[in-house]
Design a protein around this motif. Structure first.
Motif, PDB file in Angstrom:
ATOM      1  N   GLY A 260     -16.041   7.812   8.685  1.00  0.00           N
ATOM      2  CA  GLY A 260     -16.998   6.815   9.132  1.00  0.00           C
ATOM      3  C   GLY A 260     -17.421   5.800   8.088  1.00  0.00           C
ATOM      4  O   GLY A 260     -18.448   5.125   8.273  1.00  0.00           O
ATOM      5  N   LYS A 261     -16.678   5.648   7.026  1.00  0.00           N
ATOM      6  CA  LYS A 261     -17.004   4.646   6.012  1.00  0.00           C
ATOM      7  C   LYS A 261     -16.764   3.251   6.576  1.00  0.00           C
ATOM      8  O   LYS A 261     -15.869   3.040   7.386  1.00  0.00           O
ATOM      9  CB  LYS A 261     -16.164   4.838   4.746  1.00  0.00           C
ATOM     10  N   THR A 262     -17.573   2.297   6.138  1.00  0.00           N
ATOM     11  CA  THR A 262     -17.417   0.923   6.612  1.00  0.00           C
ATOM     12  C   THR A 262     -16.281   0.234   5.869  1.00  0.00           C
ATOM     13  O   THR A 262     -15.880   0.666   4.781  1.00  0.00           O
ATOM     14  CB  THR A 262     -18.707   0.109   6.393  1.00  0.00           C
ATOM     15  N   ASN A 263     -15.805  -0.848   6.463  1.00  0.00           N
ATOM     16  CA  ASN A 263     -14.730  -1.610   5.814  1.00  0.00           C
ATOM     17  C   ASN A 263     -15.161  -2.109   4.443  1.00  0.00           C
ATOM     18  O   ASN A 263     -14.376  -2.083   3.499  1.00  0.00           O
ATOM     19  CB  ASN A 263     -14.310  -2.781   6.695  1.00  0.00           C
ATOM     20  N   ASP A 264     -16.407  -2.565   4.317  1.00  0.00           N
ATOM     21  CA  ASP A 264     -16.886  -3.058   3.030  1.00  0.00           C
ATOM     22  C   ASP A 264     -16.935  -1.955   1.988  1.00  0.00           C
ATOM     23  O   ASP A 264     -16.567  -2.169   0.829  1.00  0.00           O
ATOM     24  CB  ASP A 264     -18.265  -3.704   3.173  1.00  0.00           C
ATOM     25  N   GLU A 265     -17.390  -0.771   2.371  1.00  0.00           N
ATOM     26  CA  GLU A 265     -17.407   0.361   1.435  1.00  0.00           C
ATOM     27  C   GLU A 265     -15.995   0.701   0.968  1.00  0.00           C
ATOM     28  O   GLU A 265     -15.765   0.944  -0.216  1.00  0.00           O
ATOM     29  CB  GLU A 265     -18.027   1.603   2.094  1.00  0.00           C
ATOM     30  N   ILE A 266     -15.072   0.715   1.902  1.00  0.00           N
ATOM     31  CA  ILE A 266     -13.685   1.057   1.584  1.00  0.00           C
ATOM     32  C   ILE A 266     -13.062   0.004   0.674  1.00  0.00           C
ATOM     33  O   ILE A 266     -12.437   0.343  -0.331  1.00  0.00           O
ATOM     34  CB  ILE A 266     -12.862   1.226   2.879  1.00  0.00           C
ATOM     35  N   LYS A 267     -13.253  -1.265   1.010  1.00  0.00           N
ATOM     36  CA  LYS A 267     -12.670  -2.339   0.205  1.00  0.00           C
ATOM     37  C   LYS A 267     -13.215  -2.314  -1.217  1.00  0.00           C
ATOM     38  O   LYS A 267     -12.479  -2.550  -2.166  1.00  0.00           O
ATOM     39  CB  LYS A 267     -12.945  -3.702   0.841  1.00  0.00           C
ATOM     40  N   GLU A 268     -14.486  -2.020  -1.356  1.00  0.00           N
ATOM     41  CA  GLU A 268     -15.114  -2.014  -2.673  1.00  0.00           C
ATOM     42  C   GLU A 268     -14.553  -0.920  -3.573  1.00  0.00           C
ATOM     43  O   GLU A 268     -14.238  -1.166  -4.733  1.00  0.00           O
ATOM     44  CB  GLU A 268     -16.627  -1.836  -2.529  1.00  0.00           C
ATOM     45  N   CYS A 269     -14.399   0.269  -3.055  1.00  0.00           N
ATOM     46  CA  CYS A 269     -13.980   1.382  -3.920  1.00  0.00           C
ATOM     47  C   CYS A 269     -12.466   1.565  -3.992  1.00  0.00           C
ATOM     48  O   CYS A 269     -11.961   2.090  -4.976  1.00  0.00           O
ATOM     49  CB  CYS A 269     -14.660   2.678  -3.513  1.00  0.00           C
ATOM     50  N   MET A 270     -11.738   1.106  -2.981  1.00  0.00           N
ATOM     51  CA  MET A 270     -10.291   1.316  -2.977  1.00  0.00           C
ATOM     52  C   MET A 270      -9.500   0.072  -3.352  1.00  0.00           C
ATOM     53  O   MET A 270      -8.291   0.146  -3.528  1.00  0.00           O
ATOM     54  CB  MET A 270      -9.827   1.818  -1.602  1.00  0.00           C
ATOM     55  N   GLU A 271     -10.183  -1.071  -3.437  1.00  0.00           N
ATOM     56  CA  GLU A 271      -9.532  -2.332  -3.791  1.00  0.00           C
ATOM     57  C   GLU A 271      -8.342  -2.653  -2.880  1.00  0.00           C
ATOM     58  O   GLU A 271      -7.228  -2.887  -3.331  1.00  0.00           O
ATOM     59  CB  GLU A 271      -9.121  -2.334  -5.255  1.00  0.00           C
TER      60      GLU A 271
ATOM     61  N   MET B 267       0.852  -1.166   0.000  1.00  0.00           N
ATOM     62  CA  MET B 267       0.000   0.000   0.000  1.00  0.00           C
ATOM     63  C   MET B 267       0.899   1.232   0.000  1.00  0.00           C
ATOM     64  O   MET B 267       1.803   1.332   0.825  1.00  0.00           O
ATOM     65  CB  MET B 267      -0.910  -0.049   1.235  1.00  0.00           C
ATOM     66  N   THR B 268       0.613   2.148  -0.886  1.00  0.00           N
ATOM     67  CA  THR B 268       1.412   3.371  -0.950  1.00  0.00           C
ATOM     68  C   THR B 268       1.008   4.323   0.167  1.00  0.00           C
ATOM     69  O   THR B 268      -0.049   4.173   0.782  1.00  0.00           O
ATOM     70  CB  THR B 268       1.220   4.087  -2.300  1.00  0.00           C
ATOM     71  N   GLU B 269       1.854   5.301   0.405  1.00  0.00           N
ATOM     72  CA  GLU B 269       1.551   6.301   1.440  1.00  0.00           C
ATOM     73  C   GLU B 269       0.280   7.072   1.084  1.00  0.00           C
ATOM     74  O   GLU B 269      -0.533   7.375   1.952  1.00  0.00           O
ATOM     75  CB  GLU B 269       2.735   7.254   1.610  1.00  0.00           C
ATOM     76  N   GLN B 270       0.095   7.368  -0.188  1.00  0.00           N
ATOM     77  CA  GLN B 270      -1.103   8.092  -0.630  1.00  0.00           C
ATOM     78  C   GLN B 270      -2.359   7.253  -0.378  1.00  0.00           C
ATOM     79  O   GLN B 270      -3.365   7.774   0.098  1.00  0.00           O
ATOM     80  CB  GLN B 270      -1.002   8.454  -2.106  1.00  0.00           C
ATOM     81  N   THR B 271      -2.287   5.964  -0.658  1.00  0.00           N
ATOM     82  CA  THR B 271      -3.420   5.081  -0.413  1.00  0.00           C
ATOM     83  C   THR B 271      -3.729   5.018   1.073  1.00  0.00           C
ATOM     84  O   THR B 271      -4.893   5.064   1.476  1.00  0.00           O
ATOM     85  CB  THR B 271      -3.135   3.670  -0.961  1.00  0.00           C
ATOM     86  N   LYS B 272      -2.683   4.953   1.892  1.00  0.00           N
ATOM     87  CA  LYS B 272      -2.893   4.911   3.341  1.00  0.00           C
ATOM     88  C   LYS B 272      -3.565   6.191   3.825  1.00  0.00           C
ATOM     89  O   LYS B 272      -4.454   6.144   4.661  1.00  0.00           O
ATOM     90  CB  LYS B 272      -1.572   4.683   4.078  1.00  0.00           C
ATOM     91  N   ARG B 273      -3.148   7.334   3.296  1.00  0.00           N
ATOM     92  CA  ARG B 273      -3.771   8.610   3.706  1.00  0.00           C
ATOM     93  C   ARG B 273      -5.255   8.632   3.335  1.00  0.00           C
ATOM     94  O   ARG B 273      -6.091   9.085   4.112  1.00  0.00           O
ATOM     95  CB  ARG B 273      -3.059   9.794   3.037  1.00  0.00           C
ATOM     96  N   GLN B 274      -5.575   8.123   2.141  1.00  0.00           N
ATOM     97  CA  GLN B 274      -6.972   8.066   1.714  1.00  0.00           C
ATOM     98  C   GLN B 274      -7.771   7.093   2.573  1.00  0.00           C
ATOM     99  O   GLN B 274      -8.942   7.343   2.889  1.00  0.00           O
ATOM    100  CB  GLN B 274      -7.063   7.679   0.232  1.00  0.00           C
TER     101      GLN B 274
END
Length: 55
Positions: A16-27, A1-8
């Motif tokens: 307050g996004k859920t883990n499922d929402e995050i996994k779906e859009c950020m892969e 995971m890049t630093e930019q991805t970690k910041r996002q």
């Protein structure tokens, strides 16, 4: 995971996004999400509250 991805990721968790929402859009994986500490999330929330983006 890049630093930019970690910041996002931290930003998404602070908003307050859920883990499922995050996994779906950020892969990313559960391990990526679990690598973020509560302190990092709280610091981000405090920043956004200070800037007026969160209440």
């Amino acid at each position: 995971m890049t630093e930019q991805t970690k910041r996002q990721l931290i930003k998404a968790l602070a908003y307050g996004k859920t883990n499922d929402e995050i996994k779906e859009c950020m892969e990313i994986t559960d391990d990526d999400i679990n690598s973020v500490t509560a302190e990092e999330i709280e610091a981000e929330k405090a920043y956004y509250r200070e800037m007026g983006y969160l209440q």
